[in-house]
Design an enzyme around this catalytic site. Structure first.
Site, PDB file in Angstrom:
ATOM      1  N   SER A 245      30.220  31.786 -21.280  1.00 40.38           N
ATOM      2  CA  SER A 245      30.682  33.022 -21.920  1.00 40.38           C
ATOM      3  C   SER A 245      29.521  33.897 -22.371  1.00 40.38           C
ATOM      4  O   SER A 245      29.659  35.126 -22.437  1.00 40.38           O
ATOM      5  CB  SER A 245      31.598  32.694 -23.103  1.00 40.38           C
ATOM      6  OG  SER A 245      32.829  32.177 -22.649  1.00 40.38           O
TER       7      SER A 245
ATOM      8  N   HIS B 227      34.439  25.788 -16.830  1.00 38.05           N
ATOM      9  CA  HIS B 227      34.555  27.117 -16.221  1.00 38.05           C
ATOM     10  C   HIS B 227      34.484  26.983 -14.697  1.00 38.05           C
ATOM     11  O   HIS B 227      33.959  25.997 -14.177  1.00 38.05           O
ATOM     12  CB  HIS B 227      33.411  28.026 -16.687  1.00 38.05           C
ATOM     13  CG  HIS B 227      33.442  28.348 -18.139  1.00 38.05           C
ATOM     14  ND1 HIS B 227      32.501  29.152 -18.750  1.00 38.05           N
ATOM     15  CD2 HIS B 227      34.299  27.976 -19.131  1.00 38.05           C
ATOM     16  CE1 HIS B 227      32.773  29.259 -20.036  1.00 38.05           C
ATOM     17  NE2 HIS B 227      33.861  28.551 -20.294  1.00 38.05           N
TER      18      HIS B 227
END
Length: 462
Positions: free
Chosen positions: A89, A423
């Site tokens: 992120s 992810h």
């Protein structure tokens, strides 16, 4: 040839004299296209096509649509970071903020550590108001990328809080109150300092709805804001993302010159990490409600661009054919809350079998077998997972519940091997509405998004 070159130079000189400037290389806007006065960038953290599809089917059925799906312009976006096929992120948020790739874990800087103005900074230098809101801590990756610069997300949240206030971001709202308190600021109380510098401080929903003033600091939890599913169980007094978005727009739109707002639905990502399909549904719908408000406001305003995107996709979520939607709709708590109700074995990282069985039955209506419980405890004792180790138990319970309900997620083994905790490199969708939205189409890189915004605004990074 010489005559053509002289003509070109004259055109450039005239443009410079007229103060028109030139947009980012390769991203020039059509000459006739007028830029927006305001930009609202809405980021669903971890939100890929699968999360959207899960929310759509669970909320409306197969013939329904999320509001964000109705926006007129769409694109697909690559999200890799400078040093990895799969971004975290921090790097994902930084690409969206500064228009450049960086390494995972870095915030607002290039891989060599150089600070770069964010798109928010460019709006501020132009005299426009700015804001960031998130259901995460306001000092974490995505909101931080637009408002601060630190070499490492994990060690820099105290510094990020200081930078956010020093940079005079007009609206800051989310979780993360602890990072503004004296205990983490060597005795400084950043909340009191903010109040002395003109910020209205609010700490719950009622205070937010009644808040006045031209600058707003809202800190609604010491850490992350609560999952929507858990708020009734915890007696939460936090506002919804829609309410935060409404208040932020209300404050920022007071200045006629315009504004930039980044609004993040952060807990879509956290739910996805845990394979918590019920919360993926709830969090994505809450995000979609905030998108609806922003777009409806933009329709009335007529001078606003609204972009809806994500920083990356999490856990390869898919709407699998045998997904037990009806059972998932009846789950009453997140895996994180369920684990908080488990009773630990004395002097051990594992939990008592009876407490696990009772809690999972109560909140998820699943009768775990002794073998499943033993496997869960054994994994906790032997895992070398290094990403968010404090959430390992919740992630394992979430994966177990997802498997029981035939959910489409990557395996817990793959997650444990991932430096980002699950992810993926899947492209994410982008949706656009309003002034200048037509330039957002095709297959883009995440760095193209702020570059296109800057081009529309006729801003240029130094």
């Amino acid at each position: 040839m010489k005559a053509k070159w002289i003509c070109l130079m004259l055109i450039i000189q005239i443009a410079v004299l007229m103060g028109l400037g030139f947009p980012a290389e390769g991203l020039a806007r059509p000459a006739s296209l007028e830029g927006p006065r305001n930009v609202i960038l809405m980021i669903g953290d971890g939100m890929g096509v699968g999360q959207i599809e899960i929310a759509r089917e669970m909320e409306y059925g197969k013939n329904g649509r999320l509001f964000l799906e109705t926006l007129p312009h769409t694109a697909l976006v690559h999200t890799d970071s400078a040093n990895n096929l799969v971004t975290d992120s921090a790097a994902g948020g930084t690409a969206l903020a500064i228009g450049k790739k960086t390494n995972n874990e870095m915030i607002g800087v290039t891989p060599d550590g150089m600070e770069t103005d964010s798109i928010l900074d460019l709006f501020k230098k132009d005299g426009k108001k700015t804001g960031v809101i998130s259901t995460n801590t306001i000092t974490d990756a995505t909101p931080a990328a637009f408002t601060a610069s630190v070499p490492n997300r994990w060690s820099g949240q105290e510094e990020i809080a200081r930078q956010q206030l020093n940079n005079q971001v007009d609206v800051l709202m989310g979780g993360g109150r602890a990072y503004f308190r004296p205990e983490k600021q060597n005795g400084r109380d950043l909340i009191k300092e903010a109040a002395l510098n003109g910020y209205t401080y609010v700490s719950n929903r009622d205070e937010l709805l009644n808040a006045k003033g031209n600058k707003l600091l809202g800190l609604f939890n010491n850490g992350y804001m609560n999952f929507k599913l858990d708020r009734p169980l915890k007696g939460s007094k936090e506002p919804s993302l829609k309410e935060m978005t409404e208040k932020a727009i209300g404050v920022l739109s007071k200045r006629e010159k315009g504004f930039f707002l980044m609004a993040e639905g952060a807990r879509i990502d956290h739910a996805s990490h845990a394979g918590d399909i019920t919360s993926i549904w709830k969090e994505t719908i809450e995000f979609d409600e905030a998108v609806r408000y922003a777009v409806e406001w933009a329709k009335n305003d007529g001078e606003t661009l609204v972009l809806v995107a994500a920083d990356h996709e999490t856990m390869g979520i898919s709407a699998s054919e045998p997904l037990d939607i009806q059972h998932l709709k009846k789950i009453k708590a997140t895996p994180q809350f369920m684990v908080s109700q488990f009773v630990k074995d004395q002097n051990s990282r594992s939990y008592r079998t009876a407490s696990i069985k009772e809690v999972i039955k109560k909140y998820a209506n699943i009768n775990l077998t002794a073998k499943e419980i033993a496997a869960f405890n054994n994994h906790l004792l032997n895992s070398d997972n290094k990403v968010y180790p404090q959430y390992l138990a919740a992630w394992e319970i979430g994966s177990l519940i997802a498997e029981r309900n035939h959910g489409g997620i990557i395996t817990n083994k793959v997650r444990s091997l991932s430096s980002t905790g699950g992810h993926t490199g899947n492209m994410i969708p982008l949706f656009a509405y309003g002034k200048g939205s037509e330039v957002f189409s095709g297959v883009l890189d995440n760095t193209d998004i702020p570059k296109k915004i800057a081009s529309l605004m006729r801003y240029k990074w130094e």
